[in-house]
Design an enzyme around this catalytic site. Structure first.
Site, PDB file in Angstrom:
ATOM      1  N   ASP A  37     -20.435  -9.529  30.103  1.00 57.58           N
ATOM      2  CA  ASP A  37     -20.812  -9.878  28.831  1.00 57.58           C
ATOM      3  C   ASP A  37     -22.011  -8.348  28.243  1.00 57.58           C
ATOM      4  OD1 ASP A  37     -19.275 -11.591  26.427  1.00 57.58           O
ATOM      5  OD2 ASP A  37     -20.324 -10.244  25.012  1.00 57.58           O
ATOM      6  N   VAL A  64     -18.975  -2.559  28.413  1.00 57.80           N
ATOM      7  CA  VAL A  64     -17.937  -1.839  29.039  1.00 57.80           C
ATOM      8  C   VAL A  64     -17.261   0.118  28.272  1.00 57.80           C
ATOM      9  CG1 VAL A  64     -16.527  -4.120  29.260  1.00 57.80           C
ATOM     10  CG2 VAL A  64     -16.057  -2.765  27.289  1.00 57.80           C
ATOM     11  N   ASN A  90     -10.297  -7.936  28.400  1.00 56.06           N
ATOM     12  CA  ASN A  90     -10.375  -8.650  26.845  1.00 56.06           C
ATOM     13  C   ASN A  90     -11.566  -8.329  26.400  1.00 56.06           C
ATOM     14  OD1 ASN A  90     -10.807 -11.870  25.393  1.00 56.06           O
ATOM     15  ND2 ASN A  90     -13.119 -11.873  25.702  1.00 56.06           N
ATOM     16  N   TYR A 156      -8.019   0.176  15.422  1.00 55.27           N
ATOM     17  CA  TYR A 156      -7.643  -1.499  16.202  1.00 55.27           C
ATOM     18  C   TYR A 156      -6.087  -1.332  16.377  1.00 55.27           C
ATOM     19  CZ  TYR A 156      -8.228  -5.846  17.492  1.00 55.27           C
ATOM     20  OH  TYR A 156      -8.173  -7.279  18.148  1.00 55.27           O
ATOM     21  N   LYS A 160      -4.468  -0.706  20.492  1.00 54.44           N
ATOM     22  CA  LYS A 160      -3.708  -1.817  20.900  1.00 54.44           C
ATOM     23  C   LYS A 160      -2.651  -1.460  21.437  1.00 54.44           C
ATOM     24  CE  LYS A 160      -7.817  -4.972  20.387  1.00 54.44           C
ATOM     25  NZ  LYS A 160      -8.036  -5.431  21.856  1.00 54.44           N
TER      26      LYS A 160
END
Ligand SMILES: NC(=O)c1ccc[n+]([C@@H]2O[C@H](COP(=O)([O-])OP(=O)(O)OC[C@H]3O[C@@H](n4cnc5c(N)ncnc54)[C@H](O)[C@@H]3O)[C@@H](O)[C@H]2O)c1
Length: 253
Positions: A37, A64, A90, A156, A160
Protein backbone atom coordinates in the site's frame (compact mmCIF):
# COMPACT_ATOMS: atom_id res chain seq x y z
CA UNK A 1 -5.62 -28.20 6.29
CA UNK A 2 -6.50 -24.57 5.78
CA UNK A 3 -7.49 -23.36 2.32
CA UNK A 4 -4.32 -21.33 1.59
CA UNK A 5 -1.82 -23.18 3.79
CA UNK A 6 1.74 -21.99 3.01
CA UNK A 7 0.66 -19.93 0.02
CA UNK A 8 2.24 -16.51 -0.45
CA UNK A 9 -0.15 -13.73 -1.43
CA UNK A 10 0.46 -10.13 -2.46
CA UNK A 11 -2.58 -7.92 -1.91
CA UNK A 12 -2.28 -4.36 -3.20
CA UNK A 13 -4.19 -1.63 -1.42
CA UNK A 14 -4.43 -3.84 1.66
CA UNK A 15 -3.75 -1.15 4.24
CA UNK A 16 -7.50 -0.57 4.47
CA UNK A 17 -10.91 -1.36 3.05
CA UNK A 18 -11.58 -4.41 0.90
CA UNK A 19 -7.87 -5.23 0.48
CA UNK A 20 -7.28 -5.36 4.22
CA UNK A 21 -10.19 -7.76 4.65
CA UNK A 22 -8.90 -9.97 1.82
CA UNK A 23 -5.39 -10.08 3.29
CA UNK A 24 -6.84 -10.94 6.70
CA UNK A 25 -9.03 -13.69 5.26
CA UNK A 26 -6.05 -15.14 3.39
CA UNK A 27 -3.84 -15.03 6.51
CA UNK A 28 -6.51 -16.82 8.55
CA UNK A 29 -6.49 -19.56 5.90
CA UNK A 30 -2.73 -20.03 6.30
CA UNK A 31 -1.27 -17.66 3.70
CA UNK A 32 1.77 -15.46 4.21
CA UNK A 33 0.63 -12.05 3.09
CA UNK A 34 2.31 -9.00 1.63
CA UNK A 35 0.49 -5.83 2.64
CA UNK A 36 1.28 -3.56 -0.31
CA UNK A 37 0.00 0.00 0.00
CA UNK A 38 1.18 3.55 -0.43
CA UNK A 39 -0.47 4.68 2.80
CA UNK A 40 2.36 3.72 5.14
CA UNK A 41 0.56 4.16 8.45
CA UNK A 42 -2.41 2.03 7.42
CA UNK A 43 -0.04 -0.56 5.97
CA UNK A 44 1.97 -0.81 9.20
CA UNK A 45 -1.20 -1.00 11.26
CA UNK A 46 -2.51 -3.92 9.17
CA UNK A 47 0.82 -5.74 9.41
CA UNK A 48 0.85 -5.29 13.22
CA UNK A 49 -2.71 -6.55 13.58
CA UNK A 50 -1.93 -9.66 11.53
CA UNK A 51 1.39 -10.47 13.19
CA UNK A 52 -0.11 -9.86 16.66
CA UNK A 53 -2.68 -12.51 15.76
CA UNK A 54 0.14 -14.95 14.91
CA UNK A 55 0.05 -14.61 11.12
CA UNK A 56 2.99 -14.01 8.80
CA UNK A 57 2.79 -10.63 7.10
CA UNK A 58 5.17 -8.14 5.55
CA UNK A 59 4.49 -4.54 4.58
CA UNK A 60 5.77 -3.15 1.28
CA UNK A 61 5.26 0.52 0.58
CA UNK A 62 4.36 0.81 -3.08
CA UNK A 63 2.69 3.16 -5.47
CA UNK A 64 1.21 0.73 -8.00
CA UNK A 65 1.25 3.49 -10.62
CA UNK A 66 5.05 3.25 -10.74
CA UNK A 67 6.31 0.24 -12.65
CA UNK A 68 9.70 0.02 -10.87
CA UNK A 69 8.01 0.06 -7.45
CA UNK A 70 5.67 -2.75 -8.50
CA UNK A 71 8.65 -4.80 -9.68
CA UNK A 72 10.33 -4.24 -6.30
CA UNK A 73 7.14 -5.27 -4.50
CA UNK A 74 7.22 -8.67 -6.19
CA UNK A 75 11.00 -9.02 -5.74
CA UNK A 76 10.72 -8.26 -2.02
CA UNK A 77 7.96 -10.84 -1.59
CA UNK A 78 10.06 -13.51 -3.29
CA UNK A 79 13.14 -12.50 -1.28
CA UNK A 80 11.27 -12.83 2.01
CA UNK A 81 9.00 -15.82 1.37
CA UNK A 82 10.72 -17.58 -1.54
CA UNK A 83 7.79 -17.41 -3.92
CA UNK A 84 4.48 -15.79 -4.79
CA UNK A 85 1.37 -17.90 -5.42
CA UNK A 86 -1.42 -15.32 -5.40
CA UNK A 87 -1.61 -11.73 -6.63
CA UNK A 88 -4.60 -9.57 -5.77
CA UNK A 89 -4.73 -6.33 -7.75
CA UNK A 90 -7.00 -4.41 -5.45
CA UNK A 91 -5.48 -0.90 -5.07
CA UNK A 92 -7.71 1.65 -6.72
CA UNK A 93 -9.04 5.20 -6.59
CA UNK A 94 -12.26 6.87 -7.71
CA UNK A 95 -12.75 9.50 -10.41
CA UNK A 96 -15.06 11.86 -8.53
CA UNK A 97 -17.86 10.63 -10.80
CA UNK A 98 -16.74 12.92 -13.62
CA UNK A 99 -19.07 12.48 -16.60
CA UNK A 100 -17.60 12.61 -20.12
CA UNK A 101 -18.08 16.34 -20.62
CA UNK A 102 -16.49 17.12 -17.26
CA UNK A 103 -13.40 14.88 -17.22
CA UNK A 104 -10.31 16.61 -15.86
CA UNK A 105 -6.99 15.57 -17.36
CA UNK A 106 -5.33 15.01 -13.99
CA UNK A 107 -8.22 12.82 -12.78
CA UNK A 108 -8.14 10.80 -16.01
CA UNK A 109 -4.37 10.27 -15.75
CA UNK A 110 -4.49 9.33 -12.07
CA UNK A 111 -7.26 6.78 -12.57
CA UNK A 112 -5.55 5.27 -15.62
CA UNK A 113 -2.18 5.17 -13.89
CA UNK A 114 -3.39 3.52 -10.68
CA UNK A 115 -6.43 1.42 -11.63
CA UNK A 116 -5.26 0.29 -15.07
CA UNK A 117 -1.49 0.59 -15.43
CA UNK A 118 -0.95 -0.66 -11.87
CA UNK A 119 -2.81 -3.88 -12.66
CA UNK A 120 -0.82 -4.40 -15.86
CA UNK A 121 2.55 -3.74 -14.14
CA UNK A 122 1.85 -6.32 -11.44
CA UNK A 123 0.60 -8.99 -13.85
CA UNK A 124 3.54 -8.38 -16.21
CA UNK A 125 6.00 -8.88 -13.38
CA UNK A 126 4.41 -11.87 -11.67
CA UNK A 127 3.42 -14.01 -14.66
CA UNK A 128 6.98 -15.12 -15.57
CA UNK A 129 7.43 -16.12 -11.91
CA UNK A 130 4.16 -18.09 -12.02
CA UNK A 131 5.36 -19.75 -15.25
CA UNK A 132 8.57 -20.84 -13.51
CA UNK A 133 6.53 -22.26 -10.62
CA UNK A 134 4.09 -23.96 -12.97
CA UNK A 135 1.09 -22.28 -11.34
CA UNK A 136 -0.34 -19.07 -9.93
CA UNK A 137 -3.57 -17.17 -9.34
CA UNK A 138 -4.48 -13.55 -9.99
CA UNK A 139 -7.56 -11.84 -8.57
CA UNK A 140 -8.34 -8.45 -10.07
CA UNK A 141 -10.66 -5.99 -8.38
CA UNK A 142 -12.96 -4.71 -11.10
CA UNK A 143 -16.29 -3.10 -10.24
CA UNK A 144 -19.87 -3.26 -11.35
CA UNK A 145 -18.85 -0.27 -13.49
CA UNK A 146 -16.72 -2.74 -15.46
CA UNK A 147 -19.84 -4.66 -16.47
CA UNK A 148 -22.37 -1.86 -16.82
CA UNK A 149 -22.33 1.52 -18.55
CA UNK A 150 -23.63 4.21 -16.30
CA UNK A 151 -22.67 3.47 -12.73
CA UNK A 152 -19.54 5.61 -12.41
CA UNK A 153 -17.64 8.41 -14.06
CA UNK A 154 -16.09 7.97 -17.49
CA UNK A 155 -12.51 7.22 -16.44
CA UNK A 156 -13.49 4.74 -13.73
CA UNK A 157 -15.93 2.96 -16.06
CA UNK A 158 -13.26 2.80 -18.77
CA UNK A 159 -10.54 1.32 -16.56
CA UNK A 160 -12.80 -1.21 -14.88
CA UNK A 161 -13.99 -2.41 -18.31
CA UNK A 162 -10.31 -2.70 -19.20
CA UNK A 163 -9.65 -4.75 -16.07
CA UNK A 164 -12.43 -7.15 -17.09
CA UNK A 165 -10.85 -7.44 -20.55
CA UNK A 166 -7.34 -7.94 -19.20
CA UNK A 167 -8.66 -10.63 -16.87
CA UNK A 168 -10.06 -12.61 -19.81
CA UNK A 169 -6.94 -12.02 -21.88
CA UNK A 170 -4.58 -13.31 -19.19
CA UNK A 171 -6.83 -16.28 -18.41
CA UNK A 172 -6.99 -17.15 -22.07
CA UNK A 173 -3.27 -16.79 -22.78
CA UNK A 174 -1.89 -18.39 -19.62
CA UNK A 175 -4.62 -20.80 -18.55
CA UNK A 176 -2.83 -23.66 -20.31
CA UNK A 177 0.14 -23.00 -17.99
CA UNK A 178 -1.99 -23.45 -14.89
CA UNK A 179 -2.29 -19.72 -14.29
CA UNK A 180 -5.76 -18.45 -13.42
CA UNK A 181 -7.01 -14.87 -13.53
CA UNK A 182 -10.47 -13.91 -12.29
CA UNK A 183 -12.07 -10.65 -11.24
CA UNK A 184 -14.63 -9.39 -8.76
CA UNK A 185 -17.15 -6.69 -9.65
CA UNK A 186 -18.57 -5.20 -6.45
CA UNK A 187 -21.39 -2.68 -6.51
CA UNK A 188 -21.28 -0.60 -3.35
CA UNK A 189 -19.13 -1.58 -0.40
CA UNK A 190 -18.83 0.40 2.81
CA UNK A 191 -15.19 1.53 2.95
CA UNK A 192 -13.31 4.82 2.93
CA UNK A 193 -13.48 4.76 -0.88
CA UNK A 194 -16.35 7.17 -1.45
CA UNK A 195 -15.15 9.44 1.35
CA UNK A 196 -11.84 9.76 -0.50
CA UNK A 197 -13.60 11.46 -3.42
CA UNK A 198 -13.72 15.24 -3.43
CA UNK A 199 -15.19 17.86 -5.71
CA UNK A 200 -17.67 15.30 -6.94
CA UNK A 201 -19.26 16.02 -10.32
CA UNK A 202 -22.93 16.62 -9.48
CA UNK A 203 -24.22 15.70 -12.93
CA UNK A 204 -22.11 12.51 -13.01
CA UNK A 205 -23.14 11.55 -9.49
CA UNK A 206 -26.85 12.02 -10.18
CA UNK A 207 -26.64 10.02 -13.39
CA UNK A 208 -24.57 7.23 -11.81
CA UNK A 209 -26.82 6.77 -8.80
CA UNK A 210 -30.11 6.51 -10.69
CA UNK A 211 -31.70 3.23 -9.71
CA UNK A 212 -29.59 2.62 -6.61
CA UNK A 213 -32.88 2.22 -4.73
CA UNK A 214 -33.16 -1.11 -6.57
CA UNK A 215 -30.01 -2.42 -4.87
CA UNK A 216 -31.13 -4.71 -2.06
CA UNK A 217 -28.22 -3.70 0.17
CA UNK A 218 -24.66 -2.46 0.15
CA UNK A 219 -21.97 -5.12 0.40
CA UNK A 220 -19.59 -5.67 3.29
CA UNK A 221 -15.85 -6.10 2.94
CA UNK A 222 -16.42 -9.65 4.14
CA UNK A 223 -18.78 -10.34 1.22
CA UNK A 224 -15.97 -9.44 -1.17
CA UNK A 225 -13.20 -11.20 0.76
CA UNK A 226 -15.20 -14.44 0.60
CA UNK A 227 -15.14 -14.29 -3.19
CA UNK A 228 -11.44 -13.40 -3.24
CA UNK A 229 -10.80 -16.43 -1.04
CA UNK A 230 -12.72 -18.70 -3.40
CA UNK A 231 -10.80 -17.38 -6.42
CA UNK A 232 -7.43 -17.81 -4.67
CA UNK A 233 -8.12 -21.33 -3.44
CA UNK A 234 -8.27 -24.66 -5.23
CA UNK A 235 -12.05 -24.64 -4.84
CA UNK A 236 -12.14 -22.48 -7.98
CA UNK A 237 -9.60 -24.62 -9.87
CA UNK A 238 -11.95 -24.93 -12.86
CA UNK A 239 -12.80 -21.22 -13.02
CA UNK A 240 -10.72 -18.91 -15.19
CA UNK A 241 -11.35 -15.57 -16.90
CA UNK A 242 -14.53 -14.86 -14.98
CA UNK A 243 -15.70 -11.54 -13.57
CA UNK A 244 -18.16 -12.17 -10.79
CA UNK A 245 -20.70 -9.45 -10.03
CA UNK A 246 -21.03 -8.94 -6.28
CA UNK A 247 -24.10 -6.75 -6.11
CA UNK A 248 -26.96 -8.75 -4.54
CA UNK A 249 -28.48 -9.10 -8.00
CA UNK A 250 -28.66 -5.39 -8.72
CA UNK A 251 -27.18 -5.62 -12.22
CA UNK A 252 -29.36 -8.64 -13.01
CA UNK A 253 -32.43 -6.40 -13.19
N1 LIG B 1 -15.88 0.46 -2.11
C1 LIG B 1 -16.63 0.22 -3.18
O1 LIG B 1 -17.85 0.52 -3.18
C2 LIG B 1 -16.04 -0.44 -4.39
C3 LIG B 1 -16.92 -0.90 -5.39
C4 LIG B 1 -16.40 -1.50 -6.52
C5 LIG B 1 -15.04 -1.67 -6.64
N2 LIG B 1 -14.20 -1.21 -5.67
C6 LIG B 1 -12.77 -1.40 -5.88
O2 LIG B 1 -12.22 -2.08 -4.78
C7 LIG B 1 -10.86 -1.71 -4.61
C8 LIG B 1 -10.60 -1.33 -3.17
O3 LIG B 1 -11.47 -0.27 -2.82
P1 LIG B 1 -11.85 0.10 -1.32
O4 LIG B 1 -13.29 0.41 -1.31
O5 LIG B 1 -11.32 -0.90 -0.37
O6 LIG B 1 -11.04 1.48 -1.21
P2 LIG B 1 -10.26 2.12 0.02
O7 LIG B 1 -10.05 3.55 -0.39
O8 LIG B 1 -10.95 1.82 1.30
O9 LIG B 1 -8.87 1.34 -0.01
C9 LIG B 1 -8.00 1.42 -1.11
C10 LIG B 1 -6.59 1.16 -0.64
O10 LIG B 1 -5.74 1.25 -1.80
C11 LIG B 1 -4.62 2.05 -1.46
N3 LIG B 1 -4.12 2.69 -2.67
C12 LIG B 1 -4.75 3.63 -3.43
N4 LIG B 1 -3.96 4.00 -4.44
C13 LIG B 1 -2.81 3.29 -4.33
C14 LIG B 1 -1.62 3.24 -5.08
N5 LIG B 1 -1.42 4.05 -6.13
N6 LIG B 1 -0.64 2.37 -4.71
C15 LIG B 1 -0.83 1.58 -3.63
N7 LIG B 1 -1.93 1.60 -2.87
C16 LIG B 1 -2.91 2.44 -3.22
C17 LIG B 1 -5.14 3.05 -0.44
O11 LIG B 1 -4.07 3.60 0.34
C18 LIG B 1 -6.11 2.19 0.37
O12 LIG B 1 -5.45 1.53 1.44
C19 LIG B 1 -10.60 -0.60 -5.63
O13 LIG B 1 -9.97 -1.15 -6.77
C20 LIG B 1 -11.98 -0.10 -5.99
O14 LIG B 1 -12.02 0.44 -7.29
C21 LIG B 1 -14.68 -0.59 -4.55
Amino acid sequence: MRRLENKVAIVTGSGSGIGKEIATAYAKEGAKVIIADFAEEAMNQTVSELTDDGHEAMGVKVNVAVSAEVDQMVDKAIERFGRVDILVNNAGVGDNMQAAANVKDDTWDRVININLNGVMYAMRKVIPHFQENGRGTIVNMASITGLTGGRGGLAYTAVKHAVVGMTKNVASHYGPENIRCNAIAPAQVQTGFSASMDNVDTFGMEAATRGTNLMPRAGTVGDIANIALFFASEESAYVNGVTLAADAGWSAY
